[in-house]
Design an enzyme around this catalytic site. Structure first.
Site, PDB file in Angstrom:
ATOM      1  N   ASP A 168       0.833  -1.224   0.000  1.00  0.00           N
ATOM      2  CA  ASP A 168       0.000   0.000   0.000  1.00  0.00           C
ATOM      3  C   ASP A 168       0.858   1.259   0.000  1.00  0.00           C
ATOM      4  O   ASP A 168       0.417   2.309  -0.462  1.00  0.00           O
ATOM      5  CB  ASP A 168      -0.876   0.038   1.262  1.00  0.00           C
ATOM      6  CG  ASP A 168      -1.676  -1.251   1.420  1.00  0.00           C
ATOM      7  OD1 ASP A 168      -1.793  -1.741   2.561  1.00  0.00           O
ATOM      8  OD2 ASP A 168      -2.124  -1.787   0.384  1.00  0.00           O
TER       9      ASP A 168
ATOM     10  N   LYS B 234      19.918   7.452   5.145  1.00  0.00           N
ATOM     11  CA  LYS B 234      19.832   5.997   4.958  1.00  0.00           C
ATOM     12  C   LYS B 234      21.229   5.395   5.021  1.00  0.00           C
ATOM     13  O   LYS B 234      22.175   6.000   4.519  1.00  0.00           O
ATOM     14  CB  LYS B 234      19.220   5.690   3.573  1.00  0.00           C
ATOM     15  CG  LYS B 234      17.805   6.220   3.357  1.00  0.00           C
ATOM     16  CD  LYS B 234      17.376   6.062   1.889  1.00  0.00           C
ATOM     17  CE  LYS B 234      18.120   7.081   1.028  1.00  0.00           C
ATOM     18  NZ  LYS B 234      17.688   7.033  -0.393  1.00  0.00           N
TER      19      LYS B 234
ATOM     20  N   ASP C  75      18.506   2.188  -5.423  1.00  0.00           N
ATOM     21  CA  ASP C  75      19.570   1.769  -6.352  1.00  0.00           C
ATOM     22  C   ASP C  75      20.878   1.444  -5.639  1.00  0.00           C
ATOM     23  O   ASP C  75      21.838   1.000  -6.283  1.00  0.00           O
ATOM     24  CB  ASP C  75      19.831   2.869  -7.408  1.00  0.00           C
ATOM     25  CG  ASP C  75      20.484   4.096  -6.780  1.00  0.00           C
ATOM     26  OD1 ASP C  75      21.590   4.474  -7.225  1.00  0.00           O
ATOM     27  OD2 ASP C  75      19.899   4.648  -5.845  1.00  0.00           O
TER      28      ASP C  75
HETATM   29  O1  DEZ Z   1      25.215  12.388  -1.332  1.00  0.00           O
HETATM   30  C1  DEZ Z   1      25.210  11.688  -2.363  1.00  0.00           C
HETATM   31  O2  DEZ Z   1      26.162  11.031  -2.729  1.00  0.00           O
HETATM   32  C2  DEZ Z   1      23.993  11.706  -3.238  1.00  0.00           C
HETATM   33  O3  DEZ Z   1      23.078  12.587  -2.712  1.00  0.00           O
HETATM   34  C3  DEZ Z   1      23.406  10.339  -3.360  1.00  0.00           C
HETATM   35  O4  DEZ Z   1      23.116  10.141  -4.682  1.00  0.00           O
HETATM   36  C4  DEZ Z   1      22.185  10.078  -2.500  1.00  0.00           C
HETATM   37  O5  DEZ Z   1      20.964  10.329  -3.160  1.00  0.00           O
HETATM   38  P1  DEZ Z   1      19.753   9.233  -3.167  1.00  0.00           P
HETATM   39  O6  DEZ Z   1      20.214   8.135  -4.085  1.00  0.00           O
HETATM   40  O7  DEZ Z   1      19.557   8.737  -1.752  1.00  0.00           O
HETATM   41  O8  DEZ Z   1      18.564  10.001  -3.706  1.00  0.00           O
HETATM   42 MG    MG Z   2      19.963   6.487  -5.061  1.00  0.00          MG
END
Ligand code: DEZ
Ligand code: MG
Length: 301
Positions: free
Chosen positions: A19, A220, A245
Site C-alpha cells: 500500500d 539511509k 539503487d
Molecule cells: O550524497 C550523495 O552522494 C547523493 O546525494 C546520493 O546520490 C544520494 O541520493 P539518493 O540516491 O539517496 O537520492
Molecule cells: Mg539512489
C-alpha cells in the site's frame, strides 16, 4: 537470494501486496537532472491505484521545498509532505534527538538545501555557503577564531568543498571533545546524468581520516529518516516496499525498517554485485532493471 522480476504477473503481485511505496531519488527517479524513462507513468499508475507514495533521498544538497521545485521541473508529481531528504533528517536529529540548545550553533559543510532545513528547524549555523568559507585562499590558524557556541559539525554533499571548511570543521571537532560529528549521509558516489561523481561520504572522508572518528549518519540506512516519515505518514511496514539503487543505503534502510526491498539497476548497483562472483551480503527481496518496468501492467491489458 533476490527474486528477479520481469513478468506482468510479478509486477501486478507487488502492486497488490503493498500500500505504501517509498522511492529513493538519485539513480531511481533520475540521474542528476535526467529523468529516467517510465518514472512518470509508473508513479501515475501507483497514484491511480491509491498507493501512498513517499520519496526518501540521501541527497542533502536540496531542502524538501527545493526538491519540490525539481520534481515540478521534471514533470514528476510530488507533494512537499511526501519528500524526505537527509538534510531534513539531520536538522530533525539536531533539534529533536540532540535537542541542540537555541544558544548553540552548527558548523556546516554543505549547500543551501542543508542550510534551509537547519534554518526551518530553528538551528543557527555558520560555514556552509558563507562566501568567507568558500575560498581557495590558503587557510591559516593564525587568522582563525573558534566560535565557542559551535557544538556540532554537520557534513553533507558539498560541491564547493575546500581546505578552509575541512580545517575549520577539524578545529571544532578536535578542540571541543563534546562537539557532535554528524554526516547527512555516507554515499560514496553520486550518479550524475553523465556518470559517477564523489558523494557525500567522500566529502566527510577526509575528516573521518584526520580525526580517526566516524560521524553519526542521519541518512539511509540509519533509522532517523524513517522516524521522520513515521512522524507524518501512517503506514504498515508489512505492506510497505522501498525501491532503491544502492545496497548499503536504500536496501539496508528498508531491511532495518522491516520493509520489503526492491533494487533497480539504473543507478549505483550493478548486476554483478547481485549475481556474483562476489555478491554483496546485502540481498534485496526483489530486483528489476528499472522502475519503468512496471509499465507492462498497463500496456499488457
Ligand atoms: O550524497 C550523495 O552522494 C547523493 O546525494 C546520493 O546520490 C544520494 O541520493 P539518493 O540516491 O539517496 O537520492
Ligand atoms: Mg539512489
Amino acid at each position: 537470494m533476490s527474486k528477479r522480476i520481469s513478468s506482468v504477473e510479478q509486477y501486478e503481485a507487488l502492486l497488490d501486496s503493498y500500500d505504501t511505496w517509498l522511492f529513493d531519488c538519485d539513480g531511481v527517479l533520475w540521474r542528476g537532472d535526467h529523468l529516467i524513462d517510465g518514472v512518470v507513468e509508473v508513479l501515475d499508475i501507483l497514484r491511480r491505484r491509491n498507493k501512498k507514495v513517499v520519496f526518501v533521498t540521501n541527497n542533502a544538497t536540496k531542502s524538501r521545498k527545493s526538491y519540490k521545485t525539481k520534481f515540478d521541473q521534471l514533470g514528476v508529481e510530488a507533494h512537499v509532505d511526501e519528500i524526505y531528504g537527509s538534510a531534513y533528517a539531520a536538522a530533525v536529529y539536531l533539534s529533536s534527538v540532540i535537542q541542540l540548545p537555541k544558544t548553540k550553533k552548527v558548523f556546516v559543510i554543505g549547500m543551501g538545501g542543508l542550510e534551509e532545513e537547519l534554518r526551518d528547524e530553528g538551528i543557527t549555523f555558520i560555514g556552509g555557503t558563507n562566501p568567507a568559507d568558500n575560498t581557495l585562499e590558503p587557510f591559516t590558524l593564525a587568522d582563525f577564531t573558534l566560535d565557542p557556541d559551535v557544538t556540532a559539525v554537520v557534513c553533507g554533499l558539498d560541491t564547493q568543498i575546500n581546505y578552509t571548511k575541512l580545517s575549520k570543521a577539524f578545529q571544532y571537532l578536535t578542540r571541543n571533545p563534546d562537539c557532535h560529528f554528524i554526516a547527512t549521509n555516507e554515499d560514496s558516489t553520486y550518479p550524475s546524468a553523465h556518470g559517477l561523481l564523489p558523494g557525500a561520504g567522500s566529502i566527510s572522508a577526509p575528516l573521518r581520516y584526520a580525526l580517526g572518528r566516524n560521524p553519526v549518519c542521519t541518512g539511509k540506512p540509519a533509522s532517523t529518516m524513517l522516524d521522520c516519515v513515521k512522524a507524518k505518514v501512517q503506514f504498515d511496514p508489512a505492506r510497505t516496499i522501498i525501491i532503491g539503487d544502492r545496497l548499503n543505503t536504500d536496501i539496508l534502510f528498508g531491511q532495518n525498517g522491516g520493509l520489503t526491498t526492491l533494487l533497480v539497476l539504473t543507478g549505483i548497483t550493478t548486476e554483478e554485485e547481485i549475481t556474483g562472483p562476489n555478491p554483496s551480503p546485502i540481498v534485496p527481496d526483489y530486483v528489476t532493471q528499472a522502475l519503468g518496468d512496471f509499465r507492462v501492467v498497463e500496456t499488457a491489458t
